[in-house]
Design a protein around this motif. Structure first.
Motif, PDB file in Angstrom:
ATOM      1  N   GLY A  65       0.770  -1.238   0.000  1.00  0.00           N
ATOM      2  CA  GLY A  65       0.000   0.000   0.000  1.00  0.00           C
ATOM      3  C   GLY A  65       0.793   1.274   0.000  1.00  0.00           C
ATOM      4  N   CYS A  66       2.109   1.222   0.280  1.00  0.00           N
ATOM      5  CA  CYS A  66       2.916   2.448   0.291  1.00  0.00           C
ATOM      6  C   CYS A  66       3.203   2.890  -1.141  1.00  0.00           C
ATOM      7  CB  CYS A  66       4.234   2.216   1.018  1.00  0.00           C
ATOM      8  SG  CYS A  66       4.080   2.073   2.797  1.00  0.00           S
ATOM      9  N   HIS A 103      -4.285   4.161   1.027  1.00  0.00           N
ATOM     10  CA  HIS A 103      -3.704   2.913   0.551  1.00  0.00           C
ATOM     11  C   HIS A 103      -3.422   3.118  -0.926  1.00  0.00           C
ATOM     12  CE1 HIS A 103      -3.176  -1.219  -0.731  1.00  0.00           C
ATOM     13  NE2 HIS A 103      -3.044  -1.572   0.543  1.00  0.00           N
ATOM     14  N   GLY A 104      -2.225   2.721  -1.376  1.00  0.00           N
ATOM     15  CA  GLY A 104      -1.810   3.027  -2.743  1.00  0.00           C
ATOM     16  C   GLY A 104      -2.461   2.185  -3.815  1.00  0.00           C
ATOM     17  N   SER A 108       1.121   1.253  -5.530  1.00  0.00           N
ATOM     18  CA  SER A 108       2.026   0.821  -4.468  1.00  0.00           C
ATOM     19  C   SER A 108       3.438   0.564  -4.990  1.00  0.00           C
ATOM     20  CB  SER A 108       1.479  -0.436  -3.800  1.00  0.00           C
ATOM     21  OG  SER A 108       0.209  -0.188  -3.228  1.00  0.00           O
ATOM     22  N   GLN A 125      -0.314  -6.250  -5.354  1.00  0.00           N
ATOM     23  CA  GLN A 125      -0.983  -4.960  -5.270  1.00  0.00           C
ATOM     24  C   GLN A 125      -2.493  -5.188  -5.201  1.00  0.00           C
ATOM     25  OE1 GLN A 125       0.601  -5.611  -8.390  1.00  0.00           O
ATOM     26  NE2 GLN A 125       2.585  -4.618  -8.153  1.00  0.00           N
TER      27      GLN A 125
END
Length: 442
Positions: A65-66, A103-104, A108, A125
């Motif tokens: 999620g980053c 949340h990416g 991500s 992902q």
């Protein structure tokens, strides 16, 4: 007409003035120094009189999620409890602090960061739907890498619950409000956007269904965190490449904002952004100094997968800097249209650099206000105590040159800070003159 110095109420919480520090990437992580890093980054804005400080995007899950290195995770209540030191420091200066949750999804790090992907080979992902064809093409060509897990209906509800749990931890730690990262190509924008969202369940299909994720996030936060002020960014994908036909128009963005008010959101932040991660959200000059920094070369190569890929990304960065330019207050027209459609506060940010712009956006002159609060992000890298100059003195313009020498190094995990000598020199002159000292009247 409101002034920058006037208070503003958002969801029952009074913010002492209408200047806010927009969310930035603090690169604090979750290590033993994380809280102290956040205090060092955020307290100067509150100390200088800024009414609202928005802590940058924090991730609601423990894995994945980053969207960039160094992002802080807020899934662990024990860690979030330590952040009470930060919120106390902001409150000591009379300010308010909101926490941005994110949340990416497809943005991500395992999508684009080569070393991170090698270190986490099994990390998938989270995806709203199968990636759109342009992203699949970039995957085949080797520029991006996708190992997606399309969320089931039950998993969508669980992700929304993660937002609610993190919000509850934040409220317990003293945060005054929650800011949902609803744009910048994160998972929330991916739910909203017809470019990403091809779902056939209750979370896809119609514009109303694509908005349902934000509705469930709202309900989860209300159930777990109470009536804490809740705001979100609202995207319009107008800068998207012309080959992209399925995207959010300005009219779509206005309608999203109108529906969010009915759902119960307390404020909105309209922003024009692309469907892909590009310079549409950090418009400005090509950061030649950042790309030429030999000390960062190894970090760039690790992130992008080698020297030639680094050169390719730098070339794309140069082209995008020409495409997006440095149009001042580029979200003004969008904010104005949203403000005409809703009765909740509208926050404006994006390329705002002059006090005259701020006054105009808040309604100075003949035109109706375009917004109720004015925010800046990168200028706080250049001047951490910028509030004093804007609120207490006759300062007309911030020092930030929108050169992006602060943003590009962050792909390596480098901290967010101004690296432009001319700006740093001017800041030093102002510091010596006492321009950042509260009570100064220069």
């Amino acid at each position: 007409m409101a002034t920058l110095e006037d208070p503003l109420e958002v969801g029952g919480v009074e913010i002492p003035n209408r200047l806010y520090r927009a969310p930035l990437l603090e690169c604090a992580g979750n290590g033993p120094d994380a809280v102290e890093t956040l205090i060092d980054d955020l307290e100067p804005a509150a100390e200088s009189g800024v009414g609202l400080v928005c802590q940058g995007a924090t991730i609601v899950r423990g894995d994945g999620g980053c969207a960039a290195p160094g992002m802080t995770r807020v899934h662990d209540p024990a860690f979030v409890a330590r952040l009470e030191r930060l919120t106390d420091r902001i409150h000591d200066h009379g300010g308010r602090i909101f926490l941005q949750l994110e949340h990416g999804g497809l943005r991500s790090m395992e999508t684009w960061h080569a070393d991170y992907r090698r270190a986490h080979p099994d990390l998938e992902q989270l995806a709203v739907s199968r990636p759109p064809w342009p992203l699949r093409l970039l995957d085949r060509l080797g520029f991006l890498h996708y190992n997606v897990h399309v969320l089931s209906t039950d998993e969508v509800y669980e992700l929304a619950a993660d937002f609610g749990r993190s919000a509850a931890y934040a409220v317990d730690a003293g945060y005054d409000g929650i800011h949902i990262a609803g744009a910048n190509m994160g998972i929330v924008q991916q739910f909203l956007s017809p470019f990403y969202n091809r779902r056939e369940d209750e979370f896809g299909g119609s514009p109303e269904a694509r908005l349902r994720f934000l509705a469930v996030v709202h309900d989860e936060i209300r159930e777990r965190a109470g009536d804490v002020p809740l705001i979100t960014k609202v995207p319009a994908e107008t800068p998207a490449p012309p080959v992209i036909r399925r995207k959010l128009s300005l009219e779509d963005g206005v309608e999203i904002a109108r529906r969010l008010e009915k759902i119960g959101y307390d404020a909105v932040v309209p922003v024009q952004t692309s469907v892909t991660w590009d310079m549409s959200i950090v418009r400005g000059k090509y950061p030649k100094r950042a790309w030429a920094n030999e000390g960062l070369r190894e970090g760039y190569d690790a992130a992008f997968g080698g020297p030639w890929r680094t050169r390719l990304v730098a070339a794309a960065n140069r082209l995008q800097s020409l495409q997006y330019g440095t149009e001042p207050a580029w979200n003004e027209a969008f904010c104005r249209r949203v403000r005409e459609a809703v009765s909740i506060p509208v926050f404006a940010e994006g390329g705002i650099r002059e006090r005259a712009q701020m006054d105009r956006l808040l309604g100075a002159g003949a035109r109706d206000p375009a917004c109720d609060a004015v925010g800046m992000a990168r200028p706080f890298y250049a001047e951490p105590r910028l509030g004093t100059r804007l609120l207490e003195t006759t300062a007309s313009r911030v020092l930030c040159e929108s050169c992006n020498n602060c943003t590009v190094p962050q792909v390596t995990g480098a901290p967010g800070m101004c690296r432009t000598p001319s700006v740093l020199r001017k800041r030093g002159e102002l510091e010596r003159a006492g321009a950042y000292d509260q009570g100064s009247q220069s």
